[in-house]
Design a protein around this motif. Structure first.
Motif, short mmCIF file in Angstrom:
data_model
loop_
_atom_site.label_atom_id
_atom_site.label_comp_id
_atom_site.label_asym_id
_atom_site.label_seq_id
_atom_site.Cartn_x
_atom_site.Cartn_y
_atom_site.Cartn_z
N LYS A 267 0.83 -1.20 0.00
CA LYS A 267 0.00 0.00 0.00
C LYS A 267 0.87 1.25 0.00
O LYS A 267 1.98 1.28 0.54
CB LYS A 267 -0.90 -0.02 1.24
CG LYS A 267 -1.69 1.27 1.44
CD LYS A 267 -2.45 1.25 2.76
CE LYS A 267 -3.06 2.62 3.04
NZ LYS A 267 -3.79 2.66 4.32
N GLU A 268 0.34 2.32 -0.59
CA GLU A 268 1.02 3.63 -0.56
C GLU A 268 0.58 4.35 0.72
O GLU A 268 -0.52 4.88 0.80
CB GLU A 268 0.66 4.45 -1.80
CG GLU A 268 1.16 3.85 -3.10
CD GLU A 268 2.69 3.76 -3.17
OE1 GLU A 268 3.36 4.61 -2.54
OE2 GLU A 268 3.20 2.82 -3.81
N TRP A 269 1.46 4.40 1.68
CA TRP A 269 1.13 4.97 2.99
C TRP A 269 1.42 6.47 3.03
O TRP A 269 2.35 6.94 2.37
CB TRP A 269 1.93 4.28 4.08
CG TRP A 269 1.53 2.86 4.34
CD1 TRP A 269 1.88 1.76 3.61
CD2 TRP A 269 0.71 2.40 5.41
NE1 TRP A 269 1.32 0.63 4.16
CE2 TRP A 269 0.60 0.98 5.27
CE3 TRP A 269 0.06 3.03 6.47
CZ2 TRP A 269 -0.13 0.21 6.16
CZ3 TRP A 269 -0.68 2.25 7.36
CH2 TRP A 269 -0.77 0.86 7.20
N VAL A 275 2.49 7.24 11.24
CA VAL A 275 2.70 7.75 12.61
C VAL A 275 1.60 7.23 13.53
O VAL A 275 1.88 6.81 14.67
CB VAL A 275 2.73 9.29 12.61
CG1 VAL A 275 2.66 9.83 14.03
CG2 VAL A 275 4.01 9.79 11.93
N ALA A 276 0.36 7.22 13.08
CA ALA A 276 -0.74 6.73 13.91
C ALA A 276 -0.57 5.26 14.25
O ALA A 276 -0.77 4.84 15.40
CB ALA A 276 -2.07 6.97 13.20
N ARG A 277 -0.20 4.46 13.26
CA ARG A 277 0.02 3.03 13.52
C ARG A 277 1.26 2.83 14.38
O ARG A 277 1.28 1.98 15.29
CB ARG A 277 0.16 2.27 12.20
CG ARG A 277 0.23 0.76 12.36
CD ARG A 277 0.41 0.06 11.04
NE ARG A 277 0.42 -1.39 11.17
CZ ARG A 277 -0.62 -2.19 10.98
NH1 ARG A 277 -1.79 -1.67 10.61
NH2 ARG A 277 -0.53 -3.50 11.13
N GLU A 339 6.68 -6.05 8.25
CA GLU A 339 7.25 -4.93 7.51
C GLU A 339 6.48 -3.64 7.77
O GLU A 339 7.06 -2.57 7.94
CB GLU A 339 7.27 -5.23 6.00
CG GLU A 339 8.24 -6.32 5.57
CD GLU A 339 7.64 -7.70 5.69
OE1 GLU A 339 6.48 -7.82 6.17
OE2 GLU A 339 8.31 -8.69 5.31
N VAL A 340 5.15 -3.77 7.85
CA VAL A 340 4.32 -2.59 8.09
C VAL A 340 4.58 -2.01 9.47
O VAL A 340 4.74 -0.79 9.63
CB VAL A 340 2.83 -2.96 7.93
CG1 VAL A 340 1.94 -1.77 8.30
CG2 VAL A 340 2.53 -3.40 6.51
N ASP A 341 4.66 -2.86 10.49
CA ASP A 341 4.84 -2.38 11.85
C ASP A 341 6.23 -1.80 12.07
O ASP A 341 6.40 -0.82 12.81
CB ASP A 341 4.57 -3.50 12.84
CG ASP A 341 3.09 -3.87 12.91
OD1 ASP A 341 2.27 -3.05 12.46
OD2 ASP A 341 2.76 -4.96 13.40
N VAL A 346 9.33 3.05 13.20
CA VAL A 346 10.49 3.90 12.87
C VAL A 346 10.01 5.29 12.47
O VAL A 346 10.57 6.31 12.92
CB VAL A 346 11.33 3.26 11.75
CG1 VAL A 346 12.40 4.23 11.27
CG2 VAL A 346 11.98 1.96 12.22
N THR A 347 8.97 5.35 11.68
CA THR A 347 8.42 6.65 11.27
C THR A 347 7.91 7.42 12.48
O THR A 347 8.12 8.64 12.59
CB THR A 347 7.29 6.45 10.25
OG1 THR A 347 7.81 5.76 9.11
CG2 THR A 347 6.70 7.78 9.81
N TYR A 348 7.25 6.73 13.38
CA TYR A 348 6.73 7.38 14.60
C TYR A 348 7.88 7.96 15.42
O TYR A 348 7.81 9.11 15.88
CB TYR A 348 5.94 6.38 15.43
CG TYR A 348 5.56 6.89 16.79
CD1 TYR A 348 4.51 7.80 16.94
CD2 TYR A 348 6.25 6.48 17.94
CE1 TYR A 348 4.16 8.28 18.20
CE2 TYR A 348 5.90 6.97 19.19
CZ TYR A 348 4.86 7.86 19.31
OH TYR A 348 4.53 8.35 20.56
#
Length: 375
Positions: A267-269, A275-277, A339-341, A346-348
């Motif tokens: 998916k294109e996040w 950040v929310a996840r 991979e998603v988590d 890291v983004t958060y």
């Protein structure tokens, strides 16, 4: 300073009866499985054998002390040895041990017979959580402590299941024979559920087996029974036993979630979505060491707020989370999180607590790192 005698008496009574609300018990619980019942029955068999031995021995002792005391004119027997007595005190204990060994051997054989299982589950201990993998079902997940940090730090009232609650319990069907393959990824743990009479050490590089067949639905709780680090007490086990129909429904839902997670990788996040996840992942997986505001617990757990890792190149940040840091308490999360988590957390971290880097790591970035590592 001296205390009035009534004060000391009050303190004594409080120490004895102050915990009167707790359940009083004098025996182990029968449990809820075939194995636990066998262990309980063996325990009671040995207990009553010991009771009979105690009655006979102390009865003979007190009988001799009372009826053969010197004041009644009794005279000690004049003999040096008795072949009959020596044979009796050798043969009788031998027969008692044989009588105890037969049921004990049957119980042990039953405990270690994990063949012909209906479900195989790999249980892996991590500091400080459990990973469950349903072999052959493409379903796996981590089970983390769910007790709020406010309760742990005495900022809120303790809940009913304080330190014995998790975000995702192990789910099993009633009546099925379940085989556990127990191991660990870092240090020695021990998977222990008292109601199942199952306790197996989880040792890195080794696989220990155990099995259970639960007789009735319900929630069963346990803990890691091995001192595995500073947060050893924050590693509970919760097993949710469902009916066969409810279990099949749950398993189907988990398979659908796993398939959906694979779709999310491509998916294109957006930054806000990651950040929310990542906020949820961080407060489940990372908060114990790095704390809610990223301040860490130096020197063992450095702060992430303003750290060179969280504010430096995102490739370095991703590498640290994925591979960990050898020789430190920083674990490798490449095999622990999807991979998603990993991308989300890291983004958060790069955009929380004033770090505000404004960039993001996507699941595709994590997948590329994973593929490069496997080549």
């Amino acid at each position: 300073m001296t205390r009035h005698p009534h004060v000391w008496m009050g303190l004594l009574l409080w120490s004895v009866f102050g915990q009167a609300h707790a359940a009083w018990t004098t025996n182990m619980a029968p449990g809820a499985t075939e194995v636990s019942h066998a262990v309980f029955d063996l325990h009671m068999t040995i207990f009553w054998i010991c009771v009979v031995i105690g009655i006979v021995v102390f009865g003979a002792m007190f009988w001799s002390m009372i009826l053969h005391r010197r004041s009644t004119g009794q005279v000690a027997a004049k003999f040096h040895e008795s072949t009959t007595v020596e044979i009796l005190w050798t043969v009788v204990p031998f027969l008692i041990l044989v009588a105890m060994a037969i049921p004990a051997t049957k119980t042990l054989i039953n405990i270690y017979d994990s063949s012909e299982s209906d479900i195989d589950i790999q249980v892996t201990g991590y500091q400080w959580k459990w990973h469950y993998k349903y072999l052959g079902q493409d379903v796996e997940f981590f089970s983390n402590l769910a007790t709020p940090a406010e309760q742990i730090h005495n900022q809120a009232t303790k809940g009913e299941h304080y330190l014995l609650e998790v975000d995702q319990p192990l789910v099993l069907p009633v009546g099925a024979k379940v085989r556990f393959l127990v191991t660990a990824a870092d240090v020695i743990h021990s998977w222990w559920v008292p109601a199942f009479a199952v306790k197996r050490d989880a040792i890195p590089g080794f696989v220990n087996e155990a099995w259970t067949r639960i007789e009735k639905p319900g929630i069963y709780r346990g803990q890691c029974a091995e001192l595995c680090g500073k947060d050893h007490g924050f590693m509970p086990i919760v097993v949710d036993v469902k009916s066969k129909a409810d279990y099949d429904t749950w398993l189907g839902e988990r398979k659908a979630e796993a398939a959906k997670l694979q779709e999310l990788t491509s998916k294109e996040w957006t930054l806000d979505e990651l950040v929310a996840r990542g906020d949820k992942i961080y407060h489940t997986t990372c908060v114990a060491c790095h704390q809610a505001e990223g301040q860490g617990l130096p020197p063992m757990f450095p702060a992430l707020k303003g750290s060179p890792i969280a504010t430096g190149p995102k490739e370095d940040h991703l590498h640290r989370v994925y591979f960990g840091k050898p020789g430190t308490a920083m674990a490798a999360f490449g095999k622990q999180l999807s991979e998603v988590d990993i991308a989300a957390v890291v983004t958060y971290e790069r955009n929380a607590w004033g770090n505000n880097k404004g960039d993001m790591v996507t699941p595709k970035d994590v997948l590329a790192l994973k593929q490069a590592q496997s080549q």
